[in-house]
Design a protein around this motif. Structure first.
Motif, PDB file in Angstrom:
ATOM      1  N   ILE A 173      45.494  -8.802  22.115  1.00 19.79           N
ATOM      2  CA  ILE A 173      46.897  -8.467  22.348  1.00 19.79           C
ATOM      3  C   ILE A 173      47.109  -7.788  23.698  1.00 19.79           C
ATOM      4  CG2 ILE A 173      47.515  -8.354  19.903  1.00 19.79           C
ATOM      5  CD1 ILE A 173      47.424  -5.283  20.185  1.00 19.79           C
ATOM      6  N   SER A 174      46.005  -7.435  24.340  1.00 22.31           N
ATOM      7  CA  SER A 174      46.120  -6.820  25.653  1.00 22.31           C
ATOM      8  C   SER A 174      44.798  -7.010  26.361  1.00 22.31           C
ATOM      9  CB  SER A 174      46.420  -5.332  25.507  1.00 22.31           C
ATOM     10  OG  SER A 174      46.512  -4.727  26.780  1.00 22.31           O
ATOM     11  N   ARG A 175      44.836  -7.214  27.673  1.00 24.64           N
ATOM     12  CA  ARG A 175      43.603  -7.481  28.380  1.00 24.64           C
ATOM     13  C   ARG A 175      43.728  -7.120  29.841  1.00 24.64           C
ATOM     14  NH1 ARG A 175      38.735  -9.376  28.496  1.00 24.64           N
ATOM     15  NH2 ARG A 175      38.066 -10.965  29.959  1.00 24.64           N
ATOM     16  N   ARG A 176      42.665  -6.553  30.361  1.00 33.66           N
ATOM     17  CA  ARG A 176      42.574  -6.330  31.802  1.00 33.66           C
ATOM     18  C   ARG A 176      41.196  -6.810  32.218  1.00 33.66           C
ATOM     19  NH1 ARG A 176      44.951  -2.662  35.546  1.00 33.66           N
ATOM     20  NH2 ARG A 176      43.580  -2.376  37.285  1.00 33.66           N
ATOM     21  N   MET A 177      41.209  -7.812  33.046  1.00 34.16           N
ATOM     22  CA  MET A 177      39.981  -8.467  33.429  1.00 34.16           C
ATOM     23  C   MET A 177      39.606  -8.053  34.837  1.00 34.16           C
ATOM     24  SD  MET A 177      39.543 -12.553  33.674  1.00 34.16           S
ATOM     25  CE  MET A 177      40.784 -12.594  34.953  1.00 34.16           C
ATOM     26  N   THR A 178      38.328  -7.726  35.029  1.00 31.28           N
ATOM     27  CA  THR A 178      37.910  -7.423  36.398  1.00 31.28           C
ATOM     28  C   THR A 178      37.249  -8.641  37.041  1.00 31.28           C
ATOM     29  OG1 THR A 178      35.865  -6.513  35.496  1.00 31.28           O
ATOM     30  CG2 THR A 178      37.612  -4.953  36.043  1.00 31.28           C
ATOM     31  N   LYS A 179      36.490  -9.391  36.229  1.00 32.65           N
ATOM     32  CA  LYS A 179      35.851 -10.588  36.768  1.00 32.65           C
ATOM     33  C   LYS A 179      35.799 -11.621  35.669  1.00 32.65           C
ATOM     34  CE  LYS A 179      32.754  -7.154  38.549  1.00 32.65           C
ATOM     35  NZ  LYS A 179      33.540  -6.152  37.776  1.00 32.65           N
ATOM     36  N   HIS A 180      35.682 -12.848  36.065  1.00 34.72           N
ATOM     37  CA  HIS A 180      35.467 -13.913  35.094  1.00 34.72           C
ATOM     38  C   HIS A 180      33.994 -13.882  34.740  1.00 34.72           C
ATOM     39  CE1 HIS A 180      39.257 -16.055  35.114  1.00 34.72           C
ATOM     40  NE2 HIS A 180      39.313 -15.908  36.409  1.00 34.72           N
ATOM     41  N   ILE A 181      33.684 -13.416  33.545  1.00 32.80           N
ATOM     42  CA  ILE A 181      32.274 -13.439  33.175  1.00 32.80           C
ATOM     43  C   ILE A 181      32.015 -14.316  31.965  1.00 32.80           C
ATOM     44  CG2 ILE A 181      31.725 -11.209  34.221  1.00 32.80           C
ATOM     45  CD1 ILE A 181      31.936  -9.970  31.417  1.00 32.80           C
ATOM     46  N   MET A 182      33.068 -14.667  31.242  1.00 29.36           N
ATOM     47  CA  MET A 182      32.869 -15.554  30.104  1.00 29.36           C
ATOM     48  C   MET A 182      33.149 -16.986  30.528  1.00 29.36           C
ATOM     49  SD  MET A 182      34.226 -13.673  26.687  1.00 29.36           S
ATOM     50  CE  MET A 182      33.398 -14.823  25.578  1.00 29.36           C
ATOM     51  N   SER A 183      32.513 -17.894  29.798  1.00 31.10           N
ATOM     52  CA  SER A 183      32.725 -19.310  30.120  1.00 31.10           C
ATOM     53  C   SER A 183      34.114 -19.762  29.691  1.00 31.10           C
ATOM     54  CB  SER A 183      31.674 -20.173  29.430  1.00 31.10           C
ATOM     55  OG  SER A 183      31.786 -20.014  28.032  1.00 31.10           O
ATOM     56  N   ILE A 184      34.683 -19.041  28.720  1.00 29.73           N
ATOM     57  CA  ILE A 184      36.051 -19.365  28.335  1.00 29.73           C
ATOM     58  C   ILE A 184      36.963 -18.266  28.885  1.00 29.73           C
ATOM     59  CG2 ILE A 184      35.343 -20.548  26.260  1.00 29.73           C
ATOM     60  CD1 ILE A 184      36.271 -18.038  24.698  1.00 29.73           C
ATOM     61  N   SER A 185      38.211 -18.623  29.115  1.00 26.59           N
ATOM     62  CA  SER A 185      39.114 -17.591  29.600  1.00 26.59           C
ATOM     63  C   SER A 185      39.733 -16.878  28.400  1.00 26.59           C
ATOM     64  CB  SER A 185      40.194 -18.191  30.484  1.00 26.59           C
ATOM     65  OG  SER A 185      40.981 -19.061  29.735  1.00 26.59           O
ATOM     66  N   LEU A 186      39.863 -15.588  28.527  1.00 26.34           N
ATOM     67  CA  LEU A 186      40.410 -14.779  27.448  1.00 26.34           C
ATOM     68  C   LEU A 186      41.795 -14.305  27.870  1.00 26.34           C
ATOM     69  CD1 LEU A 186      37.291 -12.578  26.627  1.00 26.34           C
ATOM     70  CD2 LEU A 186      38.054 -14.656  25.456  1.00 26.34           C
ATOM     71  N   ASN A 187      42.746 -14.559  27.002  1.00 29.14           N
ATOM     72  CA  ASN A 187      44.125 -14.154  27.266  1.00 29.14           C
ATOM     73  C   ASN A 187      44.717 -13.528  26.025  1.00 29.14           C
ATOM     74  OD1 ASN A 187      44.821 -15.420  29.922  1.00 29.14           O
ATOM     75  ND2 ASN A 187      44.138 -17.237  28.839  1.00 29.14           N
ATOM     76  N   VAL A 188      45.857 -12.875  26.200  1.00 29.26           N
ATOM     77  CA  VAL A 188      46.650 -12.481  25.038  1.00 29.26           C
ATOM     78  C   VAL A 188      46.859 -13.754  24.220  1.00 29.26           C
ATOM     79  CG1 VAL A 188      48.942 -11.743  24.333  1.00 29.26           C
ATOM     80  CG2 VAL A 188      47.713 -10.511  26.126  1.00 29.26           C
ATOM     81  N   GLY A 189      46.520 -13.660  22.947  1.00 29.44           N
ATOM     82  CA  GLY A 189      46.632 -14.833  22.080  1.00 29.44           C
ATOM     83  C   GLY A 189      45.291 -15.465  21.738  1.00 29.44           C
ATOM     84  N   THR A 190      44.299 -15.229  22.582  1.00 31.69           N
ATOM     85  CA  THR A 190      42.960 -15.772  22.296  1.00 31.69           C
ATOM     86  C   THR A 190      42.446 -15.234  20.970  1.00 31.69           C
ATOM     87  OG1 THR A 190      42.382 -15.974  24.627  1.00 31.69           O
ATOM     88  CG2 THR A 190      40.554 -15.815  23.075  1.00 31.69           C
ATOM     89  N   ARG A 191      41.808 -16.110  20.205  1.00 39.23           N
ATOM     90  CA  ARG A 191      41.212 -15.691  18.930  1.00 39.23           C
ATOM     91  C   ARG A 191      39.713 -15.930  18.991  1.00 39.23           C
ATOM     92  NH1 ARG A 191      45.751 -15.923  15.300  1.00 39.23           N
ATOM     93  NH2 ARG A 191      44.411 -15.754  13.509  1.00 39.23           N
ATOM     94  N   LEU A 192      38.951 -14.971  18.497  1.00 43.38           N
ATOM     95  CA  LEU A 192      37.501 -15.089  18.445  1.00 43.38           C
ATOM     96  C   LEU A 192      37.028 -14.655  17.067  1.00 43.38           C
ATOM     97  CD1 LEU A 192      36.486 -13.556  21.927  1.00 43.38           C
ATOM     98  CD2 LEU A 192      36.466 -15.976  21.287  1.00 43.38           C
ATOM     99  N   PRO A 193      35.878 -15.171  16.625  1.00 40.51           N
ATOM    100  CA  PRO A 193      35.391 -14.781  15.294  1.00 40.51           C
ATOM    101  C   PRO A 193      35.082 -13.289  15.250  1.00 40.51           C
ATOM    102  CG  PRO A 193      33.757 -16.085  16.479  1.00 40.51           C
ATOM    103  CD  PRO A 193      34.998 -16.126  17.293  1.00 40.51           C
ATOM    104  N   ALA A 194      35.661 -12.615  14.276  1.00 40.65           N
ATOM    105  CA  ALA A 194      35.498 -11.157  14.176  1.00 40.65           C
ATOM    106  C   ALA A 194      34.038 -10.772  13.999  1.00 40.65           C
ATOM    107  CB  ALA A 194      36.342 -10.607  13.017  1.00 40.65           C
ATOM    108  N   VAL A 195      33.289 -11.557  13.215  1.00 35.45           N
ATOM    109  CA  VAL A 195      31.909 -11.176  12.887  1.00 35.45           C
ATOM    110  C   VAL A 195      30.989 -11.166  14.100  1.00 35.45           C
ATOM    111  CG1 VAL A 195      32.063 -11.881  10.475  1.00 35.45           C
ATOM    112  CG2 VAL A 195      31.305 -13.547  12.198  1.00 35.45           C
ATOM    113  N   ALA A 196      31.372 -11.885  15.162  1.00 32.14           N
ATOM    114  CA  ALA A 196      30.491 -12.006  16.327  1.00 32.14           C
ATOM    115  C   ALA A 196      30.997 -11.232  17.545  1.00 32.14           C
ATOM    116  CB  ALA A 196      30.316 -13.481  16.684  1.00 32.14           C
ATOM    117  N   THR A 197      31.972 -10.360  17.333  1.00 32.89           N
ATOM    118  CA  THR A 197      32.513  -9.588  18.450  1.00 32.89           C
ATOM    119  C   THR A 197      32.499  -8.097  18.117  1.00 32.89           C
ATOM    120  OG1 THR A 197      34.769  -9.746  17.606  1.00 32.89           O
ATOM    121  CG2 THR A 197      34.078 -11.435  19.166  1.00 32.89           C
ATOM    122  N   SER A 198      32.368  -7.284  19.175  1.00 32.10           N
ATOM    123  CA  SER A 198      32.331  -5.840  18.945  1.00 32.10           C
ATOM    124  C   SER A 198      33.657  -5.344  18.379  1.00 32.10           C
ATOM    125  CB  SER A 198      31.989  -5.103  20.255  1.00 32.10           C
ATOM    126  OG  SER A 198      32.952  -5.384  21.264  1.00 32.10           O
TER     127      SER A 198
END
Lengths: 256, 256
Positions: free
Chosen positions: B118-143
DNA sequence: TGACTTATGTTCGCAATGCGAACATAAGTT
DNA sequence: AACTTATGTTCGCATTGCGAACATAAGTCA
């Protein structure tokens, strides 16, 4: 429903459902069935079916009495964002410009008579309203809007301005159509727009257009600040070169 | 349509229309009528009516042959964002943490089995996918997901985990349910989660929960970095205090 | 506690909405 | 020119969605 809707091939249930989603806002976070019906201008039984459908699909939650939007609704906007490669491309430049100049930086595109923010990096809260991806502002009263309007032919501009209802947000707001057109000619000449205190007192911004490899303007990028902090002269001397460098780099990436 | 949809009170036209919107993505920016029909699993004539309705409402554009989403679609997600005061509140803290630690910082909430940014501040592109407000990721595999899951009762957790399909994103990904539960107990004890290279090789992140004034966890905030840049020890020594300070301040604002 | 108000839950007859098979036309390919 | 793939469009029809009406619930007030 608007009479401009061609009832042939028009699906009123979809239109109604989208209106239900838009019944929620800052002042209506969690609302009752009757409130949704009133805001979406629907019969209560009808509103109920839409809410139950949205709940079944995961877009709305409820405690049995009040309803509120689910974050799944972000997926809809997300469909737009991920279908626009430019949003990815510009984000790092937006961050870079913002870091360089120490002010908020945004990118937007023209949609009808408004600009829609598609990327933003905020350094401080300086506007009375919060600006996010998805925020819409009147193009005629914003620097990003003006650089986008300046690109239009006279015919295109007339079509757009026909739909504009000029509002005097502050005592500085241009509301005379001819004065605006003159300003847009100037914007086109100089390749950037500065708007000072026209949308909100105390605020000014400078914007430049973002081009693709076919020299078409696809978006605009701006830096926004407070009039007390940066003069118009400093905008052109210090900020404009950063924006121009950024759009040069963006164009290279867009040309790959 | 899914058999779980109660056909009584369910409005299939709304469901279909939303599926049409979701037919667009990175690989399907501008698609034909037949492609929309195929992707939304609709009859061509039906898909056509939905596209024409979305076009009439301003959510879709067309050149008469191909269709693409209009930025107006962002309004739908925007309805969600502006109905959530937390998104406004956290943004400045996200920016602050990101500036302090020099890494990307994000806030997300749990929605089903996924976390939604719901909020993001990116300093560098480090993931292979882009993460934006709205992006969904599996809860079990994320901090961030793990701090949110750690807050659930055993019963609630079991309900959620029933719906999870564990995926082995990397060789480090936890896929054993019991191992995950043990990890969540540890997360609860220590009050933060670290995930290293489970979602994507080379990446690690640390997250803490965000509380409201009733001591309820309402979101989580993380810092993400590359394993080559920051060790787990440095995460806990240098980054964790910044996150903890931020959530303390956020809680004060949420308590107003 | 009863009367009243405001709200939601639900039904069902019905009309209109939306469906999709089928046909027409267009465009591209071989 | 034949064929394939695509879109444009129609219209009979069935289902979908509507909303008036009734039932019930909850809150307020005297």
């Amino acid at each position: 429903m608007s009479s401009s809707m061609n009832t042939k091939d028009f699906i009123t249930s979809l239109a109604r459902g989208l209106k239900v989603i838009q019944s929620f806002d800052k002042e209506h976070r969690k609302i009752s069935l009757s409130q949704v019906a009133a805001r979406a201008e629907l019969n209560r039984a009808t509103a109920r079916r839409f809410l139950f459908t949205l709940k079944a699909l995961g877009y709305v939650n409820s405690d049995g009495k009040l309803f509120w939007l689910s974050p799944k609704v972000l997926e809809l906007g997300y469909s737009y964002l991920i279908s626009q490669p430019i949003t990815d491309i510009v984000q790092s430049f937006v961050d870079q410009v913002s870091s360089q100049v120490g002010e908020s930086c945004s990118v937007s595109i023209l949609d009808g008579t408004e600009v829609v923010y598609i990327s933003r990096r905020m350094t401080k809260h300086i506007m009375s309203i919060s600006l996010n991806v998805g925020t819409r502002l009147p193009a005629v009263a914003t620097s990003m809007g003006r650089v986008l309007l300046a690109d239009k032919s006279i015919e295109e501009l007339n079509v757009i301005l026909e739909k504009v209802q000029f509002q005097k947000f502050t005592k500085h707001t241009l509301t005379d159509e001819q004065a605006l057109k003159d300003e847009l000619l100037k914007v086109r000449d100089q390749g950037y727009a500065i708007v000072s205190e026209e949308l909100e007192l105390g605020l000014r911004s400078i914007a430049v257009p973002i081009y693709n490899k076919y020299d078409q303007i696809v978006a605009s990028i701006n830096v926004g600040t407070q009039v007390a902090r940066i003069s118009e002269q400093e905008l052109t001397k210090r900020i404009l070169p950063c924006l121009q460098n950024a759009v040069t780099e963006i164009r290279k990436v867009l040309s790959v």
